[in-house]
Design a protein around this motif. Structure first.
Motif, PDB file in Angstrom:
ATOM      1  N   LYS A  14       0.830  -1.213   0.000  1.00  0.00           N
ATOM      2  CA  LYS A  14       0.000   0.000   0.000  1.00  0.00           C
ATOM      3  C   LYS A  14       0.866   1.266   0.000  1.00  0.00           C
ATOM      4  CE  LYS A  14      -4.006  -1.738  -0.290  1.00  0.00           C
ATOM      5  NZ  LYS A  14      -4.887  -1.414  -1.426  1.00  0.00           N
ATOM      6  N   THR A  15       2.054   1.175   0.614  1.00  0.00           N
ATOM      7  CA  THR A  15       2.954   2.336   0.585  1.00  0.00           C
ATOM      8  C   THR A  15       3.403   2.599  -0.847  1.00  0.00           C
ATOM      9  OG1 THR A  15       3.764   1.616   2.717  1.00  0.00           O
ATOM     10  CG2 THR A  15       5.037   3.308   1.650  1.00  0.00           C
ATOM     11  N   LYS A  16       3.755   1.505  -1.544  1.00  0.00           N
ATOM     12  CA  LYS A  16       4.199   1.662  -2.936  1.00  0.00           C
ATOM     13  C   LYS A  16       3.078   2.204  -3.808  1.00  0.00           C
ATOM     14  CE  LYS A  16       8.169  -1.271  -3.415  1.00  0.00           C
ATOM     15  NZ  LYS A  16       8.766  -2.437  -4.027  1.00  0.00           N
ATOM     16  N   GLN A  17       1.836   1.824  -3.462  1.00  0.00           N
ATOM     17  CA  GLN A  17       0.692   2.291  -4.268  1.00  0.00           C
ATOM     18  C   GLN A  17       0.223   3.686  -3.859  1.00  0.00           C
ATOM     19  OE1 GLN A  17      -2.205  -0.765  -3.566  1.00  0.00           O
ATOM     20  NE2 GLN A  17      -1.406  -2.115  -5.152  1.00  0.00           N
ATOM     21  N   ASN A  18       0.917   4.314  -2.882  1.00  0.00           N
ATOM     22  CA  ASN A  18       0.482   5.609  -2.325  1.00  0.00           C
ATOM     23  C   ASN A  18      -0.977   5.573  -1.903  1.00  0.00           C
ATOM     24  OD1 ASN A  18       2.795   7.132  -2.359  1.00  0.00           O
ATOM     25  ND2 ASN A  18       2.575   7.572  -4.551  1.00  0.00           N
ATOM     26  N   ALA A  19      -1.334   4.546  -1.155  1.00  0.00           N
ATOM     27  CA  ALA A  19      -2.737   4.362  -0.744  1.00  0.00           C
ATOM     28  C   ALA A  19      -3.160   5.463   0.225  1.00  0.00           C
ATOM     29  CB  ALA A  19      -2.895   3.005  -0.092  1.00  0.00           C
ATOM     30  N   SER A  20      -4.475   5.528   0.502  1.00  0.00           N
ATOM     31  CA  SER A  20      -5.015   6.585   1.366  1.00  0.00           C
ATOM     32  C   SER A  20      -4.515   6.420   2.800  1.00  0.00           C
ATOM     33  CB  SER A  20      -6.528   6.543   1.360  1.00  0.00           C
ATOM     34  OG  SER A  20      -6.953   5.406   2.073  1.00  0.00           O
ATOM     35  N   GLN A  21      -4.640   7.497   3.566  1.00  0.00           N
ATOM     36  CA  GLN A  21      -4.203   7.474   4.966  1.00  0.00           C
ATOM     37  C   GLN A  21      -5.007   6.458   5.782  1.00  0.00           C
ATOM     38  OE1 GLN A  21      -1.686   8.973   6.948  1.00  0.00           O
ATOM     39  NE2 GLN A  21      -0.894   9.012   4.881  1.00  0.00           N
ATOM     40  N   ILE A  22      -6.283   6.223   5.401  1.00  0.00           N
ATOM     41  CA  ILE A  22      -7.101   5.242   6.134  1.00  0.00           C
ATOM     42  C   ILE A  22      -6.422   3.877   6.059  1.00  0.00           C
ATOM     43  CG2 ILE A  22      -9.350   4.051   6.210  1.00  0.00           C
ATOM     44  CD1 ILE A  22     -10.645   6.608   5.308  1.00  0.00           C
ATOM     45  N   TRP A  23      -5.943   3.520   4.856  1.00  0.00           N
ATOM     46  CA  TRP A  23      -5.252   2.244   4.685  1.00  0.00           C
ATOM     47  C   TRP A  23      -3.961   2.222   5.499  1.00  0.00           C
ATOM     48  CZ3 TRP A  23      -5.956  -2.506   3.290  1.00  0.00           C
ATOM     49  CH2 TRP A  23      -6.968  -2.843   2.397  1.00  0.00           C
ATOM     50  N   ILE A  24      -3.128   3.231   5.269  1.00  0.00           N
ATOM     51  CA  ILE A  24      -1.790   3.222   5.866  1.00  0.00           C
ATOM     52  C   ILE A  24      -1.862   3.216   7.392  1.00  0.00           C
ATOM     53  CG2 ILE A  24       0.401   4.518   6.047  1.00  0.00           C
ATOM     54  CD1 ILE A  24       0.083   3.277   3.294  1.00  0.00           C
ATOM     55  N   GLN A  25      -2.678   4.135   7.944  1.00  0.00           N
ATOM     56  CA  GLN A  25      -2.740   4.232   9.404  1.00  0.00           C
ATOM     57  C   GLN A  25      -3.344   2.969  10.010  1.00  0.00           C
ATOM     58  OE1 GLN A  25      -1.289   6.610  11.154  1.00  0.00           O
ATOM     59  NE2 GLN A  25      -0.650   7.599   9.281  1.00  0.00           N
ATOM     60  N   SER A  26      -4.394   2.409   9.374  1.00  0.00           N
ATOM     61  CA  SER A  26      -4.995   1.178   9.893  1.00  0.00           C
ATOM     62  C   SER A  26      -3.971   0.049   9.854  1.00  0.00           C
ATOM     63  CB  SER A  26      -6.210   0.762   9.061  1.00  0.00           C
ATOM     64  OG  SER A  26      -7.151   1.776   9.040  1.00  0.00           O
ATOM     65  N   LEU A  27      -3.193  -0.022   8.769  1.00  0.00           N
ATOM     66  CA  LEU A  27      -2.207  -1.102   8.657  1.00  0.00           C
ATOM     67  C   LEU A  27      -1.072  -0.938   9.665  1.00  0.00           C
ATOM     68  CD1 LEU A  27      -2.120  -1.648   4.803  1.00  0.00           C
ATOM     69  CD2 LEU A  27      -2.778  -3.313   6.522  1.00  0.00           C
ATOM     70  N   CYS A  28      -0.663   0.311   9.907  1.00  0.00           N
ATOM     71  CA  CYS A  28       0.390   0.543  10.922  1.00  0.00           C
ATOM     72  C   CYS A  28      -0.100   0.041  12.281  1.00  0.00           C
ATOM     73  CB  CYS A  28       0.726   2.029  11.031  1.00  0.00           C
ATOM     74  SG  CYS A  28       1.667   2.657   9.657  1.00  0.00           S
ATOM     75  N   LEU A  29      -1.342   0.384  12.593  1.00  0.00           N
ATOM     76  CA  LEU A  29      -1.906  -0.044  13.873  1.00  0.00           C
ATOM     77  C   LEU A  29      -2.021  -1.567  13.920  1.00  0.00           C
ATOM     78  CD1 LEU A  29      -2.888   1.469  16.358  1.00  0.00           C
ATOM     79  CD2 LEU A  29      -5.187   1.271  15.500  1.00  0.00           C
ATOM     80  N   ALA A  30      -2.428  -2.141  12.776  1.00  0.00           N
ATOM     81  CA  ALA A  30      -2.571  -3.603  12.715  1.00  0.00           C
ATOM     82  C   ALA A  30      -1.208  -4.276  12.914  1.00  0.00           C
ATOM     83  CB  ALA A  30      -3.174  -4.008  11.381  1.00  0.00           C
ATOM     84  N   VAL A  31      -0.137  -3.688  12.358  1.00  0.00           N
ATOM     85  CA  VAL A  31       1.204  -4.263  12.556  1.00  0.00           C
ATOM     86  C   VAL A  31       1.531  -4.274  14.055  1.00  0.00           C
ATOM     87  CG1 VAL A  31       3.683  -3.865  12.184  1.00  0.00           C
ATOM     88  CG2 VAL A  31       2.122  -3.734  10.264  1.00  0.00           C
ATOM     89  N   GLY A  32       1.219  -3.163  14.733  1.00  0.00           N
ATOM     90  CA  GLY A  32       1.454  -3.082  16.183  1.00  0.00           C
ATOM     91  C   GLY A  32       0.669  -4.153  16.926  1.00  0.00           C
ATOM     92  N   MET A  33      -0.612  -4.268  16.588  1.00  0.00           N
ATOM     93  CA  MET A  33      -1.484  -5.243  17.267  1.00  0.00           C
ATOM     94  C   MET A  33      -0.993  -6.668  17.040  1.00  0.00           C
ATOM     95  SD  MET A  33      -3.894  -3.990  19.005  1.00  0.00           S
ATOM     96  CE  MET A  33      -4.666  -5.549  19.357  1.00  0.00           C
TER      97      MET A  33
END
Lengths: 189, 478
Positions: free
Chosen positions: B157-176
């Protein structure tokens, strides 16, 4: 350019490195335990326990060493508050495995099986000899054994009984140890 | 004509501003606009309105053409009318493409993040059940799978320049999922480390992600974990220092940083040895709760007021440690001493409004505070009834009254919010309601599987709320 913006300009490379580091740390935990389990020597130490609950890790049996105090073989004041101790294990007469802690020291023992763990020095007063004796209350990280809820509940009832014998099976390698199993009344869990 | 990007434009304005020793705030004041607007230009999120170009160029000491070209031009450079036209239309086109984050999208993000937390918590509890049918290796694989999946998705998603909703949710999911994996590996391999050590390791390994992705929700979650440890480790009192550069970065960019401010304030409260982590945590929970049910802007003034209430609440439970003798004579009156000024402050600051929403807030908070005041005072002053019975009775009063207030207020607010198209309010109270259900289930003796199901259920409920409200708001727009 501020440092955070510099970091953000190398997003793809840095995220790859971070993700790999995270996985490597988790795999190294598994690797160390597996190495000890494969190459370590077996010891079985008697424990007592009860059944608590941890919201993030589920149900486990909380364990405590039955004999927590071991004689201390160190010169006077040759230790500090954050000292790690070498606690030596021995076999009882007729026993095939190491089954009790015999003494603790601050110098690495030669040709003996030992674990490295923290401990608290305890002073007792002997009324007969009128002397203070030193012993060590050892605190190895053997205080949790994870089980599923049903088994934990069953064991919780069993471990409170006076005639229950409970041993924790350990594998020990160069002072490091890993829990291999729990044996309650002869049955392995 | 060379094309300019939002980023080039932002960098040029930032460079000129720094050359003139101006802060974003100072520049914004001179232009009579908000400092957030300046911050957005400089980050390439938006571009200035055409009417601001002239005063902006005068303040920054350049020509409007230079501003439009996003570079300094040679004095001798003469632009043709076509070139100037081209520059103006390029800026107008950039403005058209400007990604505007609406309030609705921000709320979508908040709900998506909450859903990730709850579903993550559910998966965690589900595996913490410790299935005997899996071998150690299989458990480790199961533990790593969600983490690796989320990491891969994040990279893609980073490579695709996805929306902040995607990026922030995925960052949180990585933490979880990192903490899930750690917990499950601890369990499968019978490692005897504490929950606190897990939280500290997670915080340390999440820091790079926080910095790389400007992952604000992950920063709050990770720092919350360290504060939760109550500084059980020699190093943990100092670990929040590592997040301060990020905080300064957020502050300078006039980004949202209220929760981070709040957590760092909690940290500063927890540091003094008189107040242990546990009470700092109490204060945090009360502040969050009061913040959640008060529909006001999180301004500094409101923050201080809420903080006073919460601190007063926390103080009634503080073990005064070495000062216990000094405070023991005051103990019977602790409830009165802390809550009377607290209620006075609250009543003095009551909203003078006819809006039903705000009246409900005021009513709920007042009844809640009065109940706590009554129970605390009654408990400390004592009665002829034995202490154990008294405690039991007070617990029942507190818990049932709190339940009634939260349920009634949440349902009333959700209904009112949906009827009046105030989705902000409806979502806020759906969160309060879900959190309440979660707390009730977590504090009960329910089995781990039921708790896991509740977690996942709440996560799905939040996603469903997102879906329903998005659909309704689209219908309203049409």
């Amino acid at each position: 350019m501020p440092i955070i913006e510099k970091i953000q300009s190398h997003k793809t490379k840095l995220i790859l490195v971070t993700c790999i580091a995270q996985i490597l740390i988790l795999l190294s935990l598994i690797g160390v335990v597996n190495l000890i389990l494969v190459a370590g020597q077996t010891a079985m130490v008697e424990m007592t326990g009860y059944d608590p609950y941890d919201p993030l890790r589920g149900r486990y049996l909380s364990l405590q060493l039955k004999e927590r105090y071991v004689p201390l073989d160190i010169p006077e004041n040759d230790y500090n508050d954050y000292q790690k101790f070498y606690v030596v294990l021995e076999k009882s007469e007729g026993s095939l495995v190491y089954d009790h802690f015999s003494y603790a020291t601050v110098k690495k023992p030669d040709n003996q099986l030992y674990i490295v763990c923290p401990g608290y020095i305890s002073y007792d007063y002997d009324r007969e000899t009128k002397e203070h004796t030193k012993s060590l209350r050892i605190s190895p990280n053997l205080n949790t054994y994870y089980l599923n809820e049903q088994t934990a509940k069953e064991l919780d009832k069993i471990v409170w009984s006076n005639d229950t014998t409970m041993y924790i099976s350990l594998k020990i390698l160069n002072g490091n140890y890993a829990i291999d199993g729990l044996i309650v009344n002869g049955q392995k869990y | 004509m060379e094309k300019i990007s939002n980023e080039q434009f932002g960098q040029f304005i930032a460079q000129l501003r720094k050359e003139h020793n101006l802060t974003q705030r100072e520049l914004a004041q001179q232009l009579s606009i908000s400092d957030k607007a300046v911050s957005k230009w400089e980050r390439g999120i938006s571009l200035p309105d055409i009417s601001i170009l002239l005063p902006l160029s005068q303040i920054l000491g350049v020509t409007t053409t230079e501003i439009l070209s996003a570079k300094r031009l040679d004095q001798s450079t003469q632009l043709t009318v076509t070139e100037i036209d081209g520059l103006v239309s390029a800026v107008v086109n950039l403005n058209k493409k400007e990604p505007k984050i609406s309030n609705n999208e921000r709320l979508l993000l908040v709900f998506a993040l909450l859903a990730v937390v709850f579903i993550g918590g559910g998966v965690l509890s589900f595996f913490a059940y410790n299935w005997e049918i899996f071998s150690r290796g299989a458990k480790a694989f199961v533990a790593l799978l969600p983490l690796v999946t989320c990491q891969t998705l994040l990279i893609i998603k980073t490579k695709q320049n996805a929306s902040q909703i995607w990026i922030q949710s995925l960052c949180l999911a990585v933490g979880m999922f990192f903490i899930t994996a750690l917990g499950l590996i601890y369990q499968a391999y019978q490692l005897s480390f504490s929950l606190n050590s897990m939280l500290v390791i997670t915080y340390m390994l999440m820091l790079p992600i926080i910095y790389i992705f400007d992952a604000y929700p992950l920063a709050i979650l990770s720092l919350g974990g360290v504060l939760f440890t109550g500084f059980q480790f020699a190093a943990s009192p100092y670990l929040p220092i590592l997040i301060i550069p990020y905080y300064i970065y957020k502050y300078n960019r006039v980004d949202r940083h209220n929760f981070l401010t709040f957590m760092l304030v909690c940290w500063s409260i927890m540091l003094p040895p008189l107040i242990s982590g546990e009470y700092g945590l109490w204060a945090s929970i009360m502040i969050l709760f009061m913040w959640a049910i008060q529909e006001r802007e999180p301004t500094c003034k409101n923050f201080i007021r809420i903080f006073i209430y919460a601190s007063a609440f926390a103080l009634t439970f503080v073990d005064y440690g070495d000062y216990s003798e000094m405070f023991s004579m005051l103990e019977p009156f602790t409830g009165l001493l802390t809550f009377i000024p607290c209620i006075y402050l609250f009543v003095r600051n009551r909203p003078k409004t006819t809006v039903l929403h705000e009246k409900l807030d005021f009513f709920a908070l007042t009844t809640l505070l009065c109940t706590i005041l009554f129970c605390t005072t009654a408990f400390f002053v004592g009665t002829p009834i034995s202490l154990a019975i008294m405690e039991e009775v007070l617990n029942i009063i507190m818990s049932s009254w709190l339940t009634i207030i939260i349920l009634a207020l949440s349902i009333a607010k959700i209904t009112l919010g949906m009827k009046s198209d105030n989705y902000d309010s409806a979502r806020r109270y759906i969160t309060v309601l879900n959190s309440f259900v979660l707390l009730k289930v977590l504090s009960s003796n329910a089995s781990l599987l039921l708790k896991a199901a509740t977690f996942i259920g709440v996560g799905i409920a939040l996603l469903a709320t997102n879906y329903i409200i998005s659909k309704r708001s689209k219908q309203t727009c049409q």
